[in-house]
Design a protein around this motif. Structure first.
Motif, mmCIF file in Angstrom:
data_model
loop_
_atom_site.group_PDB
_atom_site.id
_atom_site.type_symbol
_atom_site.label_atom_id
_atom_site.label_comp_id
_atom_site.label_asym_id
_atom_site.label_seq_id
_atom_site.Cartn_x
_atom_site.Cartn_y
_atom_site.Cartn_z
ATOM 1 N N ASP A 120 -3.787 5.062 -1.516
ATOM 2 C CA ASP A 120 -3.641 4.648 -2.911
ATOM 3 C C ASP A 120 -2.344 5.179 -3.518
ATOM 4 O OD1 ASP A 120 -4.033 7.296 -3.918
ATOM 5 O OD2 ASP A 120 -6.199 7.026 -3.871
ATOM 6 N N ASN A 174 0.844 -1.198 0.000
ATOM 7 C CA ASN A 174 0.000 0.000 0.000
ATOM 8 C C ASN A 174 0.877 1.245 0.000
ATOM 9 O OD1 ASN A 174 0.554 0.852 2.832
ATOM 10 N ND2 ASN A 174 -0.581 -1.005 3.360
ATOM 11 N N ASP A 180 0.932 0.333 -8.154
ATOM 12 C CA ASP A 180 -0.490 0.225 -8.463
ATOM 13 C C ASP A 180 -1.189 1.502 -7.992
ATOM 14 O OD1 ASP A 180 -2.912 -0.841 -9.230
ATOM 15 O OD2 ASP A 180 -3.150 -2.076 -7.442
ATOM 16 N N ASN A 210 -3.074 13.651 -8.004
ATOM 17 C CA ASN A 210 -4.109 13.579 -6.973
ATOM 18 C C ASN A 210 -4.895 14.860 -6.768
ATOM 19 O OD1 ASN A 210 -5.465 11.889 -5.244
ATOM 20 N ND2 ASN A 210 -4.179 12.356 -3.495
ATOM 21 N N THR A 248 -1.444 -0.139 -13.633
ATOM 22 C CA THR A 248 -2.823 -0.024 -13.190
ATOM 23 C C THR A 248 -3.815 -0.654 -14.154
ATOM 24 O OG1 THR A 248 -4.559 1.582 -12.661
ATOM 25 C CG2 THR A 248 -2.918 2.250 -14.271
ATOM 26 N N TYR A 300 -6.639 0.849 -14.689
ATOM 27 C CA TYR A 300 -7.346 1.966 -15.309
ATOM 28 C C TYR A 300 -6.926 2.107 -16.764
ATOM 29 C CZ TYR A 300 -8.816 3.708 -10.729
ATOM 30 O OH TYR A 300 -9.388 3.846 -9.498
ATOM 31 N N GLN A 357 -5.002 1.599 -7.219
ATOM 32 C CA GLN A 357 -6.011 1.216 -6.231
ATOM 33 C C GLN A 357 -5.419 0.262 -5.205
ATOM 34 O OE1 GLN A 357 -9.520 -0.146 -8.505
ATOM 35 N NE2 GLN A 357 -10.622 1.451 -7.417
#
Length: 240
Positions: free
Chosen positions: A60, A34, A53, A127, A81, A83, A55
Motif C-alpha cells: 500500500d 502499487n 493512492d 505506517n 485517497t 479515506y 489502498q
C-alpha cells in the motif's frame, strides 16, 4: 517538476495525469499501480513529486512512503485517497499532504504549492499502525526490498541488523527492539541480538555446555538461545 502517479485504478491515474498536465503543474514521467512499482519507479526516474493512492495491492501507499524516506533525496508525496480526514489522522500521516478522491483541480494546485520533502518526523509517523510487508535496505544497487515472509532471521551486529532471508542477506539500520515490536506475531526473540521467524524453526538442540540453540529451515547455522529466552522458545517449539 517531474511527477510519478501511483494508483491501482487506470481511470484514477489518467484523471490525475490530465489535471497535472492541463494545469501545467509538472511533467508526468511515469505511472505505477502499487507500492513496489512506485519504489522502483522512484529509483529509475527520480521524480520530484509522487501522487499516491493508499489502498493498493502488493504494497500500500503508506508502506511505500515509509520505504521512500530511506532514500538520500526522497520525493515529496501527496496521498490521493478515498479515506476521509479522520481516517487519515488515524494513520498518523496528517503531516504528509493528502487529497480526498475524487481529486479536484484547485485542490491539486494548492497541494503542489505547499510541497515539501518528507522529513524525519513524517517518516516516523508513516505506517505506525500496521507492520510492513517488506523490509527495505540500501545497497550498492539502490533500495532493495525483501518480503517479510522470506526473512528467516534478524541478527544485530554492532551498529547494524543483518536481515537473513531465503535469497541472501542485507544490512539495515533499525533498532532490533523496534523490529521485535513490529513483527511480534511472526518473529520471536531468542537472544539479545536475534529475532527468529517462528515458522522457520525446525527444532531445539542442547549443546555440550548445557546451552541451547535452534535449527532453522533454509539456514545452515545454529542460532544460540540465551538462558532467559529458553522457556519461551521451548513452549513455542512444543506448539509447532
Amino acid at each position: 517538476m517531474n511527477v510519478l502517479i501511483v494508483d491501482d485504478e487506470e481511470l484514477a491515474r489518467s484523471r490525475l495525469q490530465r489535471f497535472v498536465e492541463s494545469e501545467q503543474l509538472g511533467t508526468v514521467i511515469a505511472v505505477a499501480s502499487n507500492g513496489v512499482q512506485a519504489i522502483e519507479a522512484v529509483e529509475t526516474f527520480l521524480p520530484d513529486v509522487v501522487l499516491m493512492d493508499i489502498q493498493m495491492p502488493t504494497m500500500d501507499g503508506l508502506e511505500a512512503a515509509r520505504h521512500l524516506t530511506q532514500l538520500d533525496t526522497p520525493p515529496a508525496i501527496i496521498f490521493c485517497t478515498a479515506y476521509d480526514e479522520f481516517a487519515i489522522e488515524a494513520f498518523n500521516v496528517q503531516a504528509v499532504g493528502y487529497l480526498l478522491k475524487p481529486v479536484r483541480k484547485e485542490e491539486l494546485k494548492t497541494a503542489f504549492s505547499r510541497l515539501d520533502k518528507i522529513n524525519k518526523a513524517q517518516s516516523l509517523a508513516l505506517n505506525k499502525e500496521t507492520s510492513r510487508s517488506h523490509i527495505s535496505a540500501k545497497t550498492h544497487q539502490g533500495l532493495e526490498l525483501v518480503a517479510v515472509e522470506n526473512i528467516i532471521l534478524f541478527k544485530a551486529e554492532q551498529k547494524y541488523i543483518s536481515v537473513i532471508h531465503k535469497n541472501g542477506e542485507v544490512l539495515i539500520d533499525e533498532p532490533l527492539k523496534d523490529l521485535e515490536d513490529e513483527f511480534t506475531e511472526k518473529f520471536i526473540r531468542v537472544h539479545r541480538n536475534s529475532l527468529v521467524r517462528k515458522t522457520a524453526i525446525q527444532g531445539l538442540e542442547k549443546c555440550d555446555d548445557g546451552s541451547f540453540s535452534l535449527r532453522l529451515n533454509c539456514y545452515s547455522e545454529s542460532v544460540p538461545i540465551s538462558r532467559r529466552h529458553v522457556a519461551q522458545v521451548r513452549k513455542l517449539v512444543k506448539g509447532l
